[in-house]
Design a protein around this motif. Sequence first.
Motif, PDB file in Angstrom:
ATOM      1  N   PRO A  46       0.800  -1.228   0.000  1.00  0.00           N
ATOM      2  CA  PRO A  46       0.000   0.000   0.000  1.00  0.00           C
ATOM      3  C   PRO A  46       0.831   1.277   0.000  1.00  0.00           C
ATOM      4  CG  PRO A  46      -0.053  -1.039   2.162  1.00  0.00           C
ATOM      5  CD  PRO A  46       0.612  -2.011   1.247  1.00  0.00           C
ATOM      6  N   ASP A  47       2.111   1.197   0.391  1.00  0.00           N
ATOM      7  CA  ASP A  47       2.937   2.406   0.435  1.00  0.00           C
ATOM      8  C   ASP A  47       3.086   3.059  -0.930  1.00  0.00           C
ATOM      9  OD1 ASP A  47       3.409   2.257   3.169  1.00  0.00           O
ATOM     10  OD2 ASP A  47       5.119   0.912   2.905  1.00  0.00           O
ATOM     11  N   GLY A  48       2.918   2.266  -1.985  1.00  0.00           N
ATOM     12  CA  GLY A  48       3.093   2.814  -3.325  1.00  0.00           C
ATOM     13  C   GLY A  48       1.872   3.510  -3.882  1.00  0.00           C
ATOM     14  N   VAL A  49       0.751   3.528  -3.140  1.00  0.00           N
ATOM     15  CA  VAL A  49      -0.496   4.120  -3.625  1.00  0.00           C
ATOM     16  C   VAL A  49      -0.505   5.613  -3.300  1.00  0.00           C
ATOM     17  CG1 VAL A  49      -3.010   4.078  -3.465  1.00  0.00           C
ATOM     18  CG2 VAL A  49      -1.711   1.935  -3.336  1.00  0.00           C
ATOM     19  N   ALA A  50      -0.622   6.447  -4.344  1.00  0.00           N
ATOM     20  CA  ALA A  50      -0.608   7.899  -4.140  1.00  0.00           C
ATOM     21  C   ALA A  50      -1.885   8.401  -3.482  1.00  0.00           C
ATOM     22  CB  ALA A  50      -0.402   8.617  -5.476  1.00  0.00           C
ATOM     23  N   ASP A  51      -3.024   7.800  -3.829  1.00  0.00           N
ATOM     24  CA  ASP A  51      -4.300   8.221  -3.245  1.00  0.00           C
ATOM     25  C   ASP A  51      -5.349   7.156  -3.556  1.00  0.00           C
ATOM     26  OD1 ASP A  51      -6.146   9.752  -1.875  1.00  0.00           O
ATOM     27  OD2 ASP A  51      -5.887  11.550  -3.111  1.00  0.00           O
ATOM     28  N   VAL A  52      -6.406   7.150  -2.764  1.00  0.00           N
ATOM     29  CA  VAL A  52      -7.535   6.247  -2.968  1.00  0.00           C
ATOM     30  C   VAL A  52      -8.769   7.119  -3.152  1.00  0.00           C
ATOM     31  CG1 VAL A  52      -8.935   4.397  -1.982  1.00  0.00           C
ATOM     32  CG2 VAL A  52      -6.460   4.439  -1.585  1.00  0.00           C
ATOM     33  N   VAL A  53      -9.344   7.085  -4.355  1.00  0.00           N
ATOM     34  CA  VAL A  53     -10.476   7.937  -4.720  1.00  0.00           C
ATOM     35  C   VAL A  53     -11.712   7.057  -4.850  1.00  0.00           C
ATOM     36  CG1 VAL A  53     -11.327   9.674  -6.334  1.00  0.00           C
ATOM     37  CG2 VAL A  53      -8.853   9.366  -6.033  1.00  0.00           C
ATOM     38  N   LEU A  54     -12.684   7.257  -3.977  1.00  0.00           N
ATOM     39  CA  LEU A  54     -13.867   6.402  -3.943  1.00  0.00           C
ATOM     40  C   LEU A  54     -15.143   7.235  -4.001  1.00  0.00           C
ATOM     41  CD1 LEU A  54     -12.850   3.849  -1.160  1.00  0.00           C
ATOM     42  CD2 LEU A  54     -12.736   3.525  -3.643  1.00  0.00           C
ATOM     43  N   GLY A  55     -16.082   6.798  -4.810  1.00  0.00           N
ATOM     44  CA  GLY A  55     -17.373   7.455  -4.898  1.00  0.00           C
ATOM     45  C   GLY A  55     -18.344   6.933  -3.859  1.00  0.00           C
ATOM     46  N   ASN A  56     -19.249   7.802  -3.433  1.00  0.00           N
ATOM     47  CA  ASN A  56     -20.299   7.427  -2.491  1.00  0.00           C
ATOM     48  C   ASN A  56     -21.437   8.423  -2.640  1.00  0.00           C
ATOM     49  OD1 ASN A  56     -21.152   7.649   0.872  1.00  0.00           O
ATOM     50  ND2 ASN A  56     -21.286   5.720  -0.234  1.00  0.00           N
ATOM     51  N   GLY A 104       0.636  13.748 -14.153  1.00  0.00           N
ATOM     52  CA  GLY A 104       1.902  13.578 -13.447  1.00  0.00           C
ATOM     53  C   GLY A 104       1.783  13.768 -11.950  1.00  0.00           C
ATOM     54  N   ALA A 105       0.567  13.879 -11.423  1.00  0.00           N
ATOM     55  CA  ALA A 105       0.389  14.074  -9.981  1.00  0.00           C
ATOM     56  C   ALA A 105       0.822  12.863  -9.171  1.00  0.00           C
ATOM     57  CB  ALA A 105      -1.070  14.416  -9.675  1.00  0.00           C
ATOM     58  N   GLY A 106       0.736  11.677  -9.775  1.00  0.00           N
ATOM     59  CA  GLY A 106       1.131  10.454  -9.086  1.00  0.00           C
ATOM     60  C   GLY A 106       1.173   9.315 -10.070  1.00  0.00           C
ATOM     61  N   ASP A 107       1.734   8.191  -9.650  1.00  0.00           N
ATOM     62  CA  ASP A 107       1.910   7.049 -10.545  1.00  0.00           C
ATOM     63  C   ASP A 107       0.950   5.903 -10.286  1.00  0.00           C
ATOM     64  OD1 ASP A 107       4.058   8.195 -11.929  1.00  0.00           O
ATOM     65  OD2 ASP A 107       5.496   7.506 -10.418  1.00  0.00           O
ATOM     66  N   CYS A 108       0.353   5.836  -9.100  1.00  0.00           N
ATOM     67  CA  CYS A 108      -0.452   4.667  -8.746  1.00  0.00           C
ATOM     68  C   CYS A 108      -1.644   5.101  -7.885  1.00  0.00           C
ATOM     69  CB  CYS A 108       0.398   3.645  -7.991  1.00  0.00           C
ATOM     70  SG  CYS A 108      -0.488   2.170  -7.472  1.00  0.00           S
ATOM     71  N   TYR A 109      -2.841   4.743  -8.317  1.00  0.00           N
ATOM     72  CA  TYR A 109      -4.071   5.135  -7.616  1.00  0.00           C
ATOM     73  C   TYR A 109      -5.021   3.947  -7.518  1.00  0.00           C
ATOM     74  CZ  TYR A 109      -2.759  10.039  -8.138  1.00  0.00           C
ATOM     75  OH  TYR A 109      -2.105  11.235  -8.066  1.00  0.00           O
ATOM     76  N   MET A 110      -5.810   3.947  -6.473  1.00  0.00           N
ATOM     77  CA  MET A 110      -6.991   3.099  -6.400  1.00  0.00           C
ATOM     78  C   MET A 110      -8.208   4.006  -6.582  1.00  0.00           C
ATOM     79  SD  MET A 110      -6.248   0.509  -3.259  1.00  0.00           S
ATOM     80  CE  MET A 110      -5.131  -0.878  -3.449  1.00  0.00           C
ATOM     81  N   ALA A 111      -9.191   3.507  -7.301  1.00  0.00           N
ATOM     82  CA  ALA A 111     -10.379   4.324  -7.543  1.00  0.00           C
ATOM     83  C   ALA A 111     -11.583   3.424  -7.755  1.00  0.00           C
ATOM     84  CB  ALA A 111     -10.170   5.221  -8.765  1.00  0.00           C
ATOM     85  N   ALA A 246     -16.823  -1.581  -5.361  1.00  0.00           N
ATOM     86  CA  ALA A 246     -15.957  -2.022  -6.456  1.00  0.00           C
ATOM     87  C   ALA A 246     -14.857  -0.983  -6.635  1.00  0.00           C
ATOM     88  CB  ALA A 246     -16.741  -2.182  -7.757  1.00  0.00           C
ATOM     89  N   ALA A 247     -13.696  -1.439  -7.096  1.00  0.00           N
ATOM     90  CA  ALA A 247     -12.588  -0.506  -7.302  1.00  0.00           C
ATOM     91  C   ALA A 247     -11.585  -1.112  -8.272  1.00  0.00           C
ATOM     92  CB  ALA A 247     -11.902  -0.164  -5.974  1.00  0.00           C
ATOM     93  N   VAL A 248     -10.731  -0.239  -8.809  1.00  0.00           N
ATOM     94  CA  VAL A 248      -9.648  -0.654  -9.695  1.00  0.00           C
ATOM     95  C   VAL A 248      -8.333  -0.133  -9.145  1.00  0.00           C
ATOM     96  CG1 VAL A 248     -11.213  -0.536 -11.675  1.00  0.00           C
ATOM     97  CG2 VAL A 248      -9.682   1.392 -11.213  1.00  0.00           C
TER      98      VAL A 248
END
Length: 390
Positions: A46-56, A104-111, A246-248
């Motif tokens: 998880p350290d490599g994840v720049a941010d986690v963006v989730l809808g609700n 270019g804000a980050g390289d790895c995201y969960m969304a 659900a997420a990617v």
Amino acid sequence: MSRAPIIVAARRTPIGRVGRSLRSLSVEQLAAPVLRALLEDVGLGPDGVADVVLGNAVGPGGNPARLAVLTAGFPVSVPGLTVDRQCGSGLAAINLAARLIQSGAGDCYMAGGMESVSTAPWRIEKPASLYDLPRFTHRARFAPEAIGDPDMGAAADEVAQTYGISRDRQDAYALQSHQKAITAEQAGRFALERVPVSLSSQTRVIDDDCPRANLSLERLAKLPPVFSPEGTVTVGNACPINDGAAAVLMMAEEQCRALGIRQGLRFVDAAIAGVDPNLAGIGPVASTRLLLHRHPALTWSEVHHVEFNEAFAAQVLACLDVLEIPPELVNPGGGAIALGHPYGASGAILMTRLFTDLVRHRSPGAWRGLALIGVGGGLGISTLVERWDG
């Protein structure tokens, strides 16, 4: 160095009917196992994840994405951002993450997205004075009353009438959605995308609640209209109310190559557009036309799989008619009428289905996909992806 966003993993929970299999779980408890599964799928920490963006859409407020990150056991250094574009929240979150990678804000995201209608708080209007009683409301406003702010079901009836979508067509489409979902389930096409959800040390939820193998046109025809006596929308040709997440996991192409990842879905482009809120279900027509305008060489013969959120059969059929989308491209594993529509998660479920069929199972001759969703208030979102073999 390529900044192309690549979806390298996609997962979802089973989809539960409101008040049934997942009724005891909050949104963060639904999202957390999905986030953990995404990391396990690619062997990433998880350290490599720049941010986690989730809808609700109808949850508790605050920032439940951050709550989900911490519930998943991620380090406190991993942030979280909650997106609310109502039914389109999950797909909007994925599109936002893709744009962040491109910038270019980050390289790895969960969304993705999450919804627990079963545990959603009640919505109460504050009274004008201490002498007035508070009033319960079932949803937020989508549009000013001066323009028109119908419930989505009433808007679907209006779409059916405006675009000439008969009750028989709606019922036939609904039956086909259930049949396709049952066939996909029996073929094992949902098994690898679903993350089992634990209710206790002894109990896990594995399967979706809603697909019905015993449905028939005769049973559908007996159901009365829900929103007006003259309407054609019924509980049978509309989606149920649901819980799920659900997420990617999405990375810049250069990072995929560095990690030795060699397959995924490449984010190509996305568009959002607005329409009359009284005809909210037609939103995907406007967003898809905008997307195609930016890709004028693209024809339907070059799109191999369309995932369209089936809030209402009337809405889907009207959009397919206007856009002239071949029906055989749409929802080969069934859609929300059969599987369910957990509002904030549904757009991410569309992308998970695309990932399963285009990447996991590599359906023969299929490599380009489109996700479409209509949104309360008169919005449409369209996202174009292609299979990527790095």
